[in-house]
Structures are given as C-alpha cells and as structure tokens.
Design a protein around this motif. Structure first.
Motif, PDB file in Angstrom:
ATOM      1  N   VAL A 174       0.841  -1.196   0.000  1.00 60.72           N
ATOM      2  CA  VAL A 174       0.000   0.000   0.000  1.00 60.72           C
ATOM      3  C   VAL A 174       0.879   1.251   0.000  1.00 60.72           C
ATOM      4  CG1 VAL A 174      -1.785   1.281   1.235  1.00 60.72           C
ATOM      5  CG2 VAL A 174      -1.867  -1.223   1.178  1.00 60.72           C
ATOM      6  N   LYS A 175       1.902   1.263   0.844  1.00 60.88           N
ATOM      7  CA  LYS A 175       2.792   2.424   0.930  1.00 60.88           C
ATOM      8  C   LYS A 175       3.584   2.620  -0.357  1.00 60.88           C
ATOM      9  CE  LYS A 175       3.341   1.770   5.925  1.00 60.88           C
ATOM     10  NZ  LYS A 175       4.291   1.393   7.017  1.00 60.88           N
ATOM     11  N   TYR A 176       3.952   1.522  -1.003  1.00 60.90           N
ATOM     12  CA  TYR A 176       4.771   1.598  -2.220  1.00 60.90           C
ATOM     13  C   TYR A 176       3.969   2.108  -3.406  1.00 60.90           C
ATOM     14  CZ  TYR A 176       7.845   0.003  -6.009  1.00 60.90           C
ATOM     15  OH  TYR A 176       8.650  -0.052  -7.123  1.00 60.90           O
ATOM     16  N   GLN A 184      -4.084   6.934   5.300  1.00 57.80           N
ATOM     17  CA  GLN A 184      -5.533   6.837   5.429  1.00 57.80           C
ATOM     18  C   GLN A 184      -6.036   5.456   5.025  1.00 57.80           C
ATOM     19  OE1 GLN A 184      -7.692   9.702   3.104  1.00 57.80           O
ATOM     20  NE2 GLN A 184      -9.697   8.843   3.594  1.00 57.80           N
ATOM     21  N   LEU A 185      -5.515   4.911   3.935  1.00 60.61           N
ATOM     22  CA  LEU A 185      -5.976   3.614   3.447  1.00 60.61           C
ATOM     23  C   LEU A 185      -5.680   2.488   4.431  1.00 60.61           C
ATOM     24  CD1 LEU A 185      -4.915   3.906  -0.302  1.00 60.61           C
ATOM     25  CD2 LEU A 185      -7.259   3.894   0.596  1.00 60.61           C
ATOM     26  N   LEU A 186      -4.549   2.574   5.136  1.00 60.86           N
ATOM     27  CA  LEU A 186      -4.172   1.527   6.079  1.00 60.86           C
ATOM     28  C   LEU A 186      -5.052   1.521   7.331  1.00 60.86           C
ATOM     29  CD1 LEU A 186      -0.279   1.727   5.803  1.00 60.86           C
ATOM     30  CD2 LEU A 186      -1.768  -0.096   4.961  1.00 60.86           C
ATOM     31  N   GLN A 187      -5.847   2.567   7.509  1.00 64.41           N
ATOM     32  CA  GLN A 187      -6.766   2.604   8.650  1.00 64.41           C
ATOM     33  C   GLN A 187      -8.065   1.849   8.359  1.00 64.41           C
ATOM     34  OE1 GLN A 187      -7.352   6.706   9.769  1.00 64.41           O
ATOM     35  NE2 GLN A 187      -5.169   7.069  10.108  1.00 64.41           N
ATOM     36  N   TYR A 190      -8.158  -3.480   3.913  1.00 62.78           N
ATOM     37  CA  TYR A 190      -7.480  -3.681   2.637  1.00 62.78           C
ATOM     38  C   TYR A 190      -7.094  -5.152   2.511  1.00 62.78           C
ATOM     39  CZ  TYR A 190      -3.159  -3.298   5.421  1.00 62.78           C
ATOM     40  OH  TYR A 190      -2.157  -3.469   6.358  1.00 62.78           O
ATOM     41  N   ARG A 191      -7.168  -5.633   1.279  1.00 63.28           N
ATOM     42  CA  ARG A 191      -6.878  -7.022   0.970  1.00 63.28           C
ATOM     43  C   ARG A 191      -5.957  -7.096  -0.241  1.00 63.28           C
ATOM     44  NH1 ARG A 191     -13.253  -8.469   1.131  1.00 63.28           N
ATOM     45  NH2 ARG A 191     -13.314  -6.199   0.973  1.00 63.28           N
ATOM     46  N   ALA A 299      -3.829  -7.805  -6.992  1.00 63.58           N
ATOM     47  CA  ALA A 299      -4.620  -6.598  -6.774  1.00 63.58           C
ATOM     48  C   ALA A 299      -4.682  -6.206  -5.305  1.00 63.58           C
ATOM     49  CB  ALA A 299      -6.054  -6.822  -7.291  1.00 63.58           C
ATOM     50  N   LEU A 300      -4.595  -4.912  -5.054  1.00 64.23           N
ATOM     51  CA  LEU A 300      -4.958  -4.345  -3.777  1.00 64.23           C
ATOM     52  C   LEU A 300      -6.440  -4.018  -3.833  1.00 64.23           C
ATOM     53  CD1 LEU A 300      -1.928  -1.954  -3.187  1.00 64.23           C
ATOM     54  CD2 LEU A 300      -2.697  -3.697  -1.558  1.00 64.23           C
ATOM     55  N   VAL A 301      -7.196  -4.512  -2.856  1.00 60.65           N
ATOM     56  CA  VAL A 301      -8.644  -4.302  -2.824  1.00 60.65           C
ATOM     57  C   VAL A 301      -8.990  -3.573  -1.528  1.00 60.65           C
ATOM     58  CG1 VAL A 301     -10.903  -5.410  -2.886  1.00 60.65           C
ATOM     59  CG2 VAL A 301      -9.000  -6.399  -4.186  1.00 60.65           C
ATOM     60  N   PHE A 302      -9.610  -2.428  -1.651  1.00 59.34           N
ATOM     61  CA  PHE A 302      -9.936  -1.613  -0.483  1.00 59.34           C
ATOM     62  C   PHE A 302     -11.449  -1.630  -0.230  1.00 59.34           C
ATOM     63  CE2 PHE A 302      -6.092   0.147  -2.384  1.00 59.34           C
ATOM     64  CZ  PHE A 302      -5.227   0.149  -1.299  1.00 59.34           C
TER      65      PHE A 302
END
Length: 303
Positions: A174-176, A184-187, A190-191, A299-302
């Motif tokens: 996510v950070k990369y 914000q997204l890490l709060q 996320y999958r 995929a990153l899924v939020f």
C-alpha cells in the motif's frame, strides 16, 4: 511422511499447441486426452529451514555471483487433494481465502502484449473484483505474471507451497503503490487478492492446488525475504501439517477464475486471510498432455 519428489514430465516434452475450439467433451481436451479429475494423492513441496539457522531469503531475479537463489530447502510430502469440481459453492474468500467463478468472458485472447493486457484485461479484472468481493469499493492492480510450461519461458509454474504476501509486505505494498494515501488507506480494510486463470485450458498438466486457509495454522507459515533488484519484500513459505486440507479445480477452462486471498486486514475474517498454493504434478496427467499456460493478476482491494 516425507517422500521423494515425483518425476514430472519435463516441460520440453509437453505439447503446447493452442486449443482449436471449445467444442470438446467436458471430460477430454482438444487432443482427445482425458482431463484428470477427482480426489487424488500427490506430492507437494513444503518448507525446510536453512541448515545454518539463518533467516530464509529468495531472489526474485538473477542472484549475485556465488550466492544461491534461495537458502532454504524443501520437503516433499504425499498429500490428499480433493477436487473442487461439483462443490464450488462450499468455499468463499471470507471463510477459506479462495473462491471460484465460472463463465467469465474476456476480450483478450493472445496475452502476448503488455499494452493489451493492461488496456483490455486489467479493466475486466477490476470490474470482476468490484462485483464479487464483498465490501470492495476500490481496486488497484499492481502487477501480473504469465507462466508457461515451455522451454525458455520467463516464468514456469511454481512447484513450491507458498503465499505471495505477509501482513508486513501487504502494508508495504500500500505504501509503495499509493504513498500519498497510504496512511488513510491503512486505517480501513485492505486485501491483496490474486486472480488466476489458464490461457490454454482445460488445464491438464501442473494444476494449481490451494489449502483451505481455515485449516492452516499461523505456526505453519514462515516469512521469507523476497529480494528484488531495487527493494526487498516478504512472502511466506509453508511447513507441512497433516491438518491442512488441500483442493484443486480440475480441468479449469479459460472462462474460469480462481480468486486467491493473500492478506486481509479485517480483524474478524483476517485470520483466514491467506491461502497457501502451489502448482503440482497430477498423478493422472496423461502422456503428451498440453503444458499449462496461465496468468495471475495481483490486486490491492480496499473496502
């Protein structure tokens, strides 16, 4: 019981001709060969710790001169592997960390052009995930890998039980990829989900086996430093445990999709948020069977 590795048909001896049509019987491929199905027992390769007790690592690309590609070994175990065909509805991403989808159309057929894969297939996969992953409201596809059982292929099927991400490497992803939004997204939830499909189905050789994540203990998982040329990540290798339950989806067609959840930050179902998987040699693969070709999108899924 640890056993010796099976002797798979060498990649250069496998036929790699593309199917001429999808009109063949459900139980044979375009060559007229029987599709291997049903509950079987096969040898899978599990983690063996480095002899010197050091932290395990694996180089993704060519390793430095004089350094082994990886410093850990493998243990082969005979494992029962059940067929998902006919019981697909029993398994979900939330409960088992994998799920199957059938009859998914695609406008991409060649999978030889990076541009076409990203312009045609990527939007299809994003739409698929948003429609089929509960709660998903945003998807970022961050890479893909094509595997071919043919001489000189850049990537061949991985015959080693593993998980593509660990909790620390998922957060690092996510950070990369989204550095300005990461905090914000890490709060939120996320999958990381892989979307796997064959390119020349039905799959005959080197099908993919998956473990029901609910039967996999955290103690079975070992973080492995994944070394890229410009950075380090982390994957997980898997120790053998007889309590693990293994499955494969026999005769996967080009219209089939296998969703593999590598990580889930949800505090309730996240404990089942990782699915060990591996290619394997099916003991009933007929001689001369077509070599498997496949693509996996990560995929990153939020949400």
């Amino acid at each position: 019981m640890t056993t010796a590795a099976p002797l798979p048909t060498p990649a250069h001896e496998l036929s790699n001709a593309a199917p001429a049509s999808n009109s063949q019987s459900e139980d044979v491929n375009f060559q007229g060969l029987p599709i291997p199905r049903g509950l079987i027992t096969a040898s899978l390769s599990f983690y063996e710790a480095p002899k010197d007790g050091s932290k395990p690592y694996n180089y993704v690309e060519k390793q430095p001169e004089g350094v082994p590609q990886r410093n850990f070994g493998q243990e082969w175990h005979e494992v029962p592997i059940d067929d998902l065909r006919g019981q697909e509805d029993r398994f979900t991403l939330n409960n088992n960390a994998f799920e199957v989808l059938s009859n998914v159309p695609s406008g991409e057929y060649d999978f030889t052009s990076d541009e076409k894969i990203k312009s045609i297939y990527y939007p299809e996969v994003e739409k698929l995930l948003l429609a089929n992953v509960p709660g998903a409201n945003r998807v970022l596809l961050f890479d893909y890998t094509i595997r071919r059982s043919s001489p000189g292929a850049d990537r061949e099927p991985v015959v080693r039980v593993h998980i593509d991400q660990t909790p620390s490497s998922a957060a690092a992803r996510v950070k990369y990829h989204l550095p300005e939004e990461a905090e914000q997204l890490l709060q939120g939830r996320y999958r990381i989900i892989n979307v796997w499909r064959p390119l020349n189905g039905p799959v005959m050789a080197h099908p993919l086996a998956v473990a029901d994540s609910a039967t996999v203990n955290d103690e079975d998982l070992v973080g492995v430093e994944h070394r890229y040329p410009d950075r380090n990540g982390e994957t997980a290798s898997v120790r053998f445990n007889p309590s693990q339950k293994w499955y494969y989806w026999s005769g996967m067609k080009n219209e089939d999709r296998l969703l593999l959840k590598c990580f889930d930050s949800d505090e309730i179902v996240g404990q089942w948020g990782r699915v060990p998987h591996t290619a394997f040699v099916h003991p009933n693969t007929p001689e001369g069977a077509i070599g498997r070709e496949s693509i996996e999108i990560r995929a990153l899924v939020f949400g």
